[in-house]
Design a protein around this motif. Sequence first.
Motif, mmCIF file in Angstrom:
data_model
loop_
_atom_site.group_PDB
_atom_site.id
_atom_site.type_symbol
_atom_site.label_atom_id
_atom_site.label_comp_id
_atom_site.label_asym_id
_atom_site.label_seq_id
_atom_site.Cartn_x
_atom_site.Cartn_y
_atom_site.Cartn_z
ATOM 1 N N ASN B 54 3.541 -8.502 -4.587
ATOM 2 C CA ASN B 54 2.828 -7.728 -5.606
ATOM 3 C C ASN B 54 2.327 -6.416 -5.013
ATOM 4 N N ILE B 55 3.267 -5.562 -4.592
ATOM 5 C CA ILE B 55 2.890 -4.294 -3.949
ATOM 6 C C ILE B 55 4.103 -3.377 -3.966
ATOM 7 N N LYS B 56 3.808 -2.049 -3.992
ATOM 8 C CA LYS B 56 4.940 -1.107 -3.957
ATOM 9 C C LYS B 56 5.144 -0.520 -2.573
ATOM 10 N N GLN B 57 4.246 -0.835 -1.644
ATOM 11 C CA GLN B 57 4.304 -0.288 -0.288
ATOM 12 C C GLN B 57 5.648 -0.627 0.364
ATOM 13 N N PRO B 58 6.472 0.393 0.739
ATOM 14 C CA PRO B 58 7.756 0.094 1.374
ATOM 15 C C PRO B 58 7.551 -0.618 2.715
ATOM 16 N N GLY B 59 8.380 -1.616 2.945
ATOM 17 C CA GLY B 59 8.347 -2.330 4.231
ATOM 18 C C GLY B 59 7.471 -3.559 4.198
ATOM 19 N N CYS B 60 6.564 -3.625 3.228
ATOM 20 C CA CYS B 60 5.620 -4.762 3.186
ATOM 21 C C CYS B 60 6.363 -6.064 2.914
ATOM 22 N N GLU B 61 7.289 -6.021 1.962
ATOM 23 C CA GLU B 61 8.051 -7.231 1.615
ATOM 24 C C GLU B 61 8.851 -7.719 2.812
ATOM 25 N N ASN B 62 9.517 -6.794 3.474
ATOM 26 C CA ASN B 62 10.351 -7.171 4.624
ATOM 27 C C ASN B 62 9.537 -7.856 5.693
#
Lengths: 262, 219
Positions: B54-62
């Motif tokens: 639940n975030i748009k910050q790039p790299g967070c999901e990875n």
Amino acid sequence: MDWGALHTILGGVNKHSTSIGKIWLTVLFIFRIMILVVAAERVWGDEQDDFVCNTLQPGCKNVCYDHFFPISHIRLWALQLIFVSTPALLVAMHVAYRRHEKKRQFRKGDQKCEYKDIEEIRRQRFRIEGSLWWTYTSSIFFRLVFEAVFMYAFYFMYDGFRMPRLMKCSAWPCPNTVDCFVSRPTEKTVFTIFMIAVSSICILLNVAELCYLLTKFFLRRSKKAGNQKHQPNHENKEETKQNEMNELISDSCQNTVIGFTS
Amino acid sequence: MSWGFLRDLLSGVNKYSTGIGRIWVAVVFIFRLLVYIAAAENIWKYEHDEFECNIKQPGCENVCFDHFFPVSHIRLWALQLIMVSTPSLLVVFHVAYRENREKRHNQKLYKSPGKIDGGLLCTYLISLVLKTGFEIVFLVLFYKLYNGFKVPRLVKCDIKPCPNTVDCYISKPTEKMIFLYFLVATSCLCIVLNLSELSYLIFKYSMKCYLKRYIEKCQ
């Protein structure tokens, strides 16, 4: 390693099955396994990607999908097919054990062994009687149980066999009740009904085979009882001859043993 | 090179196994390998794509995915299958060695190269111990890496570059959990089969030894 390997394993069992058993195996491979691999897997292939919920809330789609499909239809069918095919292995193991015993007898040079060579033992088809009958009947019984259990599990998990177009989901983190749309619901319903119908046909074939085996068993028993009633004298003469031969053999054995130990 | 190669290797092992060993091979082929290929592989196919935070910050999901799944369940499962099947090859190699020896010396050195006695018995017992050991090691690894065999729907992640604690959602958690439990059940069944085979062989050959000694004593 795939369904083809299962086909190879079960193909061996085919030789020792009844005709109904052979029809069952054909139905299993052509109308269930082949349909699963060639068609059904494609229909369910994009199930989560194309499952769309009317919300931008991240995670809502995942949670709703997991709530409505705890285990996918396609995986349940794969498990059902594996479990339903496995009882036939009991018969394969029993036949292999019998062959092994015959080979041992043949190698010992037993006069009772009526085969000319090992190849004949390998190619021989065993009749379904004696302990093999019990193994075969148990395997059909287990097949029926597994089919019934999986069909019930299917009905229970998905509230019937229809795939709805729209599902309403309010699991957290979805903010409110959200509309979620299933991909290809009609095609999935068609295949589900097809698989259920073929499953029912397999159940009927198994029930028919069970009845056939039971009928054969009781007929054989009544024939044997009838034969024994009509020919007691002949049987007694045969028994007396056998008894005399047994005595002669045991006497000669005793003499040999005594001679060896002294 | 695929699972078919493993299947062909193990079919060779079947020839030199006891009855329980053959049941073990059948369980591994049908309830583990076939289930893995026909069903389980597809569940984990798009696990990374479908892992959503639940975030748009790039790299967070990875970063979060990597933190919660250092080695994917399905890869551990595949490794377990390979490691557990391999000790049986020791038996195949020993039989091949025996047959080679007979050919080299051009005489019959063994009653039958495939009969489980003498050195081959030791090899067979070692392979059983190794198989059981690997099964237990992988089950413990699964348990320790994933805090049990449950797959949660939601995991909370606060590793950089995620700005705060972020909710991440795993795809198909219930289905994954069902198949994990199935894996554990079949693993335990294989452990039981291996231990029974071990006890059976030890008992059989101890009785043989004991009877031999007893007959020699009597004579």
